[in-house]
Design a protein around this motif. Structure first.
Motif, PDB file in Angstrom:
ATOM      1  N   MET A 148       0.902  -1.147   0.004  1.00 18.23           N
ATOM      2  CA  MET A 148      -0.044  -0.131  -0.033  1.00 18.23           C
ATOM      3  C   MET A 148       0.897   1.325   0.209  1.00 18.23           C
ATOM      4  N   THR A 149       1.996   1.304   0.780  1.00 19.66           N
ATOM      5  CA  THR A 149       2.819   2.365   0.581  1.00 19.66           C
ATOM      6  C   THR A 149       3.562   2.558  -0.914  1.00 19.66           C
ATOM      7  N   PHE A 150       3.623   1.282  -1.326  1.00 17.77           N
ATOM      8  CA  PHE A 150       4.373   1.447  -2.743  1.00 17.77           C
ATOM      9  C   PHE A 150       3.261   1.995  -3.482  1.00 17.77           C
ATOM     10  N   LEU A 151       2.143   1.814  -3.434  1.00 16.24           N
ATOM     11  CA  LEU A 151       1.115   2.378  -4.441  1.00 16.24           C
ATOM     12  C   LEU A 151       1.081   3.864  -4.136  1.00 16.24           C
ATOM     13  N   ALA A 152       0.977   4.473  -2.953  1.00 16.83           N
ATOM     14  CA  ALA A 152       1.094   5.864  -2.983  1.00 16.83           C
ATOM     15  C   ALA A 152       2.245   6.342  -3.562  1.00 16.83           C
ATOM     16  N   VAL A 153       3.473   5.767  -3.379  1.00 15.82           N
ATOM     17  CA  VAL A 153       4.708   6.442  -4.198  1.00 15.82           C
ATOM     18  C   VAL A 153       4.418   6.419  -5.704  1.00 15.82           C
ATOM     19  N   ARG A 154       4.050   5.287  -6.424  1.00 19.61           N
ATOM     20  CA  ARG A 154       3.754   5.164  -7.591  1.00 19.61           C
ATOM     21  C   ARG A 154       2.957   6.446  -8.013  1.00 19.61           C
ATOM     22  N   ARG A 155       1.765   6.578  -7.439  1.00 15.55           N
ATOM     23  CA  ARG A 155       0.764   7.310  -7.604  1.00 15.55           C
ATOM     24  C   ARG A 155       1.477   8.826  -7.739  1.00 15.55           C
ATOM     25  N   TRP A 156       2.343   9.116  -6.516  1.00 14.34           N
ATOM     26  CA  TRP A 156       3.006  10.409  -6.638  1.00 14.34           C
ATOM     27  C   TRP A 156       3.952  10.781  -7.589  1.00 14.34           C
ATOM     28  N   TYR A 157       4.408   9.512  -8.013  1.00 12.33           N
ATOM     29  CA  TYR A 157       5.701  10.125  -9.159  1.00 12.33           C
ATOM     30  C   TYR A 157       5.201   9.702 -10.481  1.00 12.33           C
ATOM     31  N   GLY A 158       4.286   9.089 -10.489  1.00 15.07           N
ATOM     32  CA  GLY A 158       3.735   8.546 -11.769  1.00 15.07           C
ATOM     33  C   GLY A 158       4.376   7.583 -12.775  1.00 15.07           C
ATOM     34  N   TRP A 159       3.677   7.221 -13.675  1.00 14.65           N
ATOM     35  CA  TRP A 159       4.422   6.385 -14.594  1.00 14.65           C
ATOM     36  C   TRP A 159       5.976   6.406 -15.024  1.00 14.65           C
TER      37      TRP A 159
ATOM     38  N   ALA B  17       7.206  24.335   3.932  1.00 11.91           N
ATOM     39  CA  ALA B  17       7.349  24.737   2.728  1.00 11.91           C
ATOM     40  C   ALA B  17       6.358  23.912   1.666  1.00 11.91           C
ATOM     41  N   GLY B  18       5.698  23.121   2.387  1.00 10.07           N
ATOM     42  CA  GLY B  18       4.705  22.151   1.674  1.00 10.07           C
ATOM     43  C   GLY B  18       5.033  20.840   1.002  1.00 10.07           C
ATOM     44  N   PRO B  19       4.161  19.995   0.629  1.00  6.29           N
ATOM     45  CA  PRO B  19       4.459  18.790   0.151  1.00  6.29           C
ATOM     46  C   PRO B  19       5.201  18.665  -1.279  1.00  6.29           C
ATOM     47  N   PHE B  20       5.006  19.659  -2.049  1.00  5.92           N
ATOM     48  CA  PHE B  20       5.805  19.860  -3.339  1.00  5.92           C
ATOM     49  C   PHE B  20       7.152  20.263  -3.361  1.00  5.92           C
ATOM     50  N   ALA B  21       7.254  20.839  -2.352  1.00  4.33           N
ATOM     51  CA  ALA B  21       8.981  21.191  -2.277  1.00  4.33           C
ATOM     52  C   ALA B  21       9.761  20.053  -2.228  1.00  4.33           C
ATOM     53  N   PRO B  22      10.745  20.004  -3.408  1.00  3.29           N
ATOM     54  CA  PRO B  22      11.519  18.789  -3.534  1.00  3.29           C
ATOM     55  C   PRO B  22      12.527  18.371  -2.259  1.00  3.29           C
ATOM     56  N   ARG B  23      12.560  17.280  -1.863  1.00  2.00           N
ATOM     57  CA  ARG B  23      13.329  16.936  -0.793  1.00  2.00           C
ATOM     58  C   ARG B  23      14.183  15.671  -1.011  1.00  2.00           C
ATOM     59  N   VAL B  24      15.576  15.740  -0.888  1.00  2.23           N
ATOM     60  CA  VAL B  24      16.323  14.598  -1.026  1.00  2.23           C
ATOM     61  C   VAL B  24      17.095  14.314   0.152  1.00  2.23           C
ATOM     62  N   LEU B  25      17.647  12.977   0.361  1.00  2.00           N
ATOM     63  CA  LEU B  25      18.632  12.743   1.269  1.00  2.00           C
ATOM     64  C   LEU B  25      19.977  11.861   0.537  1.00  2.00           C
ATOM     65  N   THR B  26      21.231  12.528   0.882  1.00  2.00           N
ATOM     66  CA  THR B  26      22.171  11.749   0.249  1.00  2.00           C
ATOM     67  C   THR B  26      22.880  10.754   1.439  1.00  2.00           C
ATOM     68  N   LEU B  27      23.532   9.726   0.673  1.00  2.00           N
ATOM     69  CA  LEU B  27      24.198   8.759   1.613  1.00  2.00           C
ATOM     70  C   LEU B  27      25.155   9.409   2.261  1.00  2.00           C
TER      71      LEU B  27
ATOM     72  N   LEU C 216      18.491   9.524  -2.327  1.00  2.00           N
ATOM     73  CA  LEU C 216      17.072   9.019  -2.315  1.00  2.00           C
ATOM     74  C   LEU C 216      16.097  10.314  -2.443  1.00  2.00           C
ATOM     75  N   LYS C 217      14.689  10.117  -2.889  1.00  2.00           N
ATOM     76  CA  LYS C 217      13.830  11.152  -2.629  1.00  2.00           C
ATOM     77  C   LYS C 217      13.113  11.126  -1.701  1.00  2.00           C
ATOM     78  N   ILE C 218      12.312  12.004  -0.988  1.00  2.00           N
ATOM     79  CA  ILE C 218      11.617  11.903   0.187  1.00  2.00           C
ATOM     80  C   ILE C 218      10.180  12.150  -0.533  1.00  2.00           C
ATOM     81  N   CYS C 219       9.271  11.040  -0.400  1.00  2.00           N
ATOM     82  CA  CYS C 219       8.119  11.082  -1.059  1.00  2.00           C
ATOM     83  C   CYS C 219       7.227  11.621   0.199  1.00  2.00           C
ATOM     84  N   PRO C 220       6.152  12.592   0.260  1.00  2.00           N
ATOM     85  CA  PRO C 220       5.360  12.869   0.895  1.00  2.00           C
ATOM     86  C   PRO C 220       3.969  11.864   1.219  1.00  2.00           C
ATOM     87  N   TRP C 221       3.823  10.934   0.352  1.00  2.00           N
ATOM     88  CA  TRP C 221       2.725  10.164   0.551  1.00  2.00           C
ATOM     89  C   TRP C 221       3.303   8.716   1.078  1.00  2.00           C
ATOM     90  N   ALA C 222       2.618   7.830   1.898  1.00  2.00           N
ATOM     91  CA  ALA C 222       2.798   6.848   2.205  1.00  2.00           C
ATOM     92  C   ALA C 222       1.893   5.968   2.576  1.00  2.00           C
TER      93      ALA C 222
END
Length: 340
Positions: free
Chosen positions: A115-126, A227-237, A288-294
């Motif tokens: 179900m979390t994967f479904l949310a991520v897919r819908r957020w980023y699209g095909w 900054a809202g859910p649409f602000a791009p957020r990343v985390l580097t190793l 990696l990208k931080i997805c606001p949906w889960a």
């Protein structure tokens, strides 16, 4: 339509109300939550104590009243590892159903991941291609990879940040020896899982979901929540590795002073960082990208997908006094649906 999602997690119990209809983006309307760490109510046998059950039942009744007062027409109610892995989890679910109007659905680790994967897919699209999602909860760690809306492979490991902190890091701040032993344990489990994933190819996009990943990204310099859910957020190793070392030297009180880290989650931030670092290393992920949906959003989307195909007339009307309006996750729009 106003839909409620009641999430009984390991760190918090949270009701989210959203407005949406089949095919539309769910828009948050209101929320009601409480910092209830059910794992802190476990006895020596791993069972949730009577006091913990009382707290849970009190909140579930609060959430029910909140949803009714705010015009919810439907309610999804689910529990994750906190109850799933408790020695008396079945009895706790039965008591909740007996003493509240709500029937909690117990999600398996595989359900959580899917179900979390479904949310991520819908957020980023095909257009995102193949996606790997990593989700660190309080009791478990989910990984899912795939090309479609449901993953081709998913795993749930007992590597939740709260669980690991309780079992492996009793000192505050933790000793270097404790950190070393925990790091080895995490790397072993994550490394084995990553080998299984290798047969499915490298992902085009790697996402991190859950509060733990959002907090780690924030202390590493990502945009704040305002900054809202649409602000791009990343985390580097690279940043994560640096901050994992820093977190290991800080007390829980000092960690709570960091941007994006609450007092509730501060004690478990180091364990969460160790899991995140091990996963990014095992999957060879530099960023990696931080997805606001889960998970919650995934269940909402699944519910509206069901309504899209099952509803031929108007959507279910709002509840009336004395009438139950619970619909279990994934069930059709019936009065008191059984879990799917």
């Amino acid at each position: 339509m106003r839909l409620g999602v009641l999430d009984i997690g390991s760190n918090t119990v949270h009701l989210l109300l959203v407005d949406a209809h089949p095919g539309a983006r769910p828009v948050p309307f209101a929320s009601h939550k409480r910092p209830l760490q059910l794992v802190s109510y476990l006895d020596a046998d791993g069972a949730i104590s009577g006091a913990g059950q009382d707290e849970l039942i009190g909140f579930v009744n609060e959430a029910w009243d909140f949803a009714r007062r705010h015009g919810a027409q439907d309610l999804l109610a689910f529990s994750t590892s906190a109850i799933r892995e408790a020695a008396n989890g079945t009895e706790v679910l039965a008591r909740v159903h007996r003493e509240t109007p709500v029937r909690l659905e117990e999600l398996s680790g595989g359900d959580e991941a899917a179900m979390t994967f479904l949310a991520v897919r819908r957020w980023y699209g095909w257009g995102a291609g193949s996606i790997l999602d990593l989700d660190i909860g309080g009791g478990s760690f989910e990984m899912a990879l795939g090309q479609d809306e449901l993953p081709e492979i998913a795993r749930s490991l007992p590597l939740g940040a709260g669980r690991l902190t309780r079992d492996w890091l009793p000192e505050d701040p933790p000793t270097p020896k404790s950190i070393k032993k925990l790091r080895k344990y995490i790397r072993g489990m994550v490394g084995e899982a990553a080998e299984e994933f290798a047969a499915f190819g490298r992902p085009d996009l790697v996402a991190g979901t859950s509060k733990t990943f959002r907090s780690l990204a924030r202390i590493a310099g990502a945009a704040p929540s305002v900054a809202g859910p649409f602000a791009p957020r990343v985390l580097t190793l690279e940043d994560l590795s640096l901050w994992t070392k820093r977190l290991g030297a800080l007390s829980a009180r000092d960690r709570s002073g960091l941007d994006g880290v609450s007092a509730l989650r501060a004690p478990q931030m180091l364990a969460g960082a160790l899991v995140a670092q091990a996963a990014m290393e095992a999957f060879d992920v530099p960023v990696l990208k931080i997805c606001p949906w889960a998970l919650r959003e995934g269940l909402i989307l699944r519910r509206f997908d069901t309504l899209r195909f099952e509803t031929t007339g108007d959507l279910p009307r709002g509840p009336v006094e004395g009438e139950e309006f619970l619909v279990a996750a994934g069930a059709g729009p019936s009065a008191n649906g059984e879990p799917s």
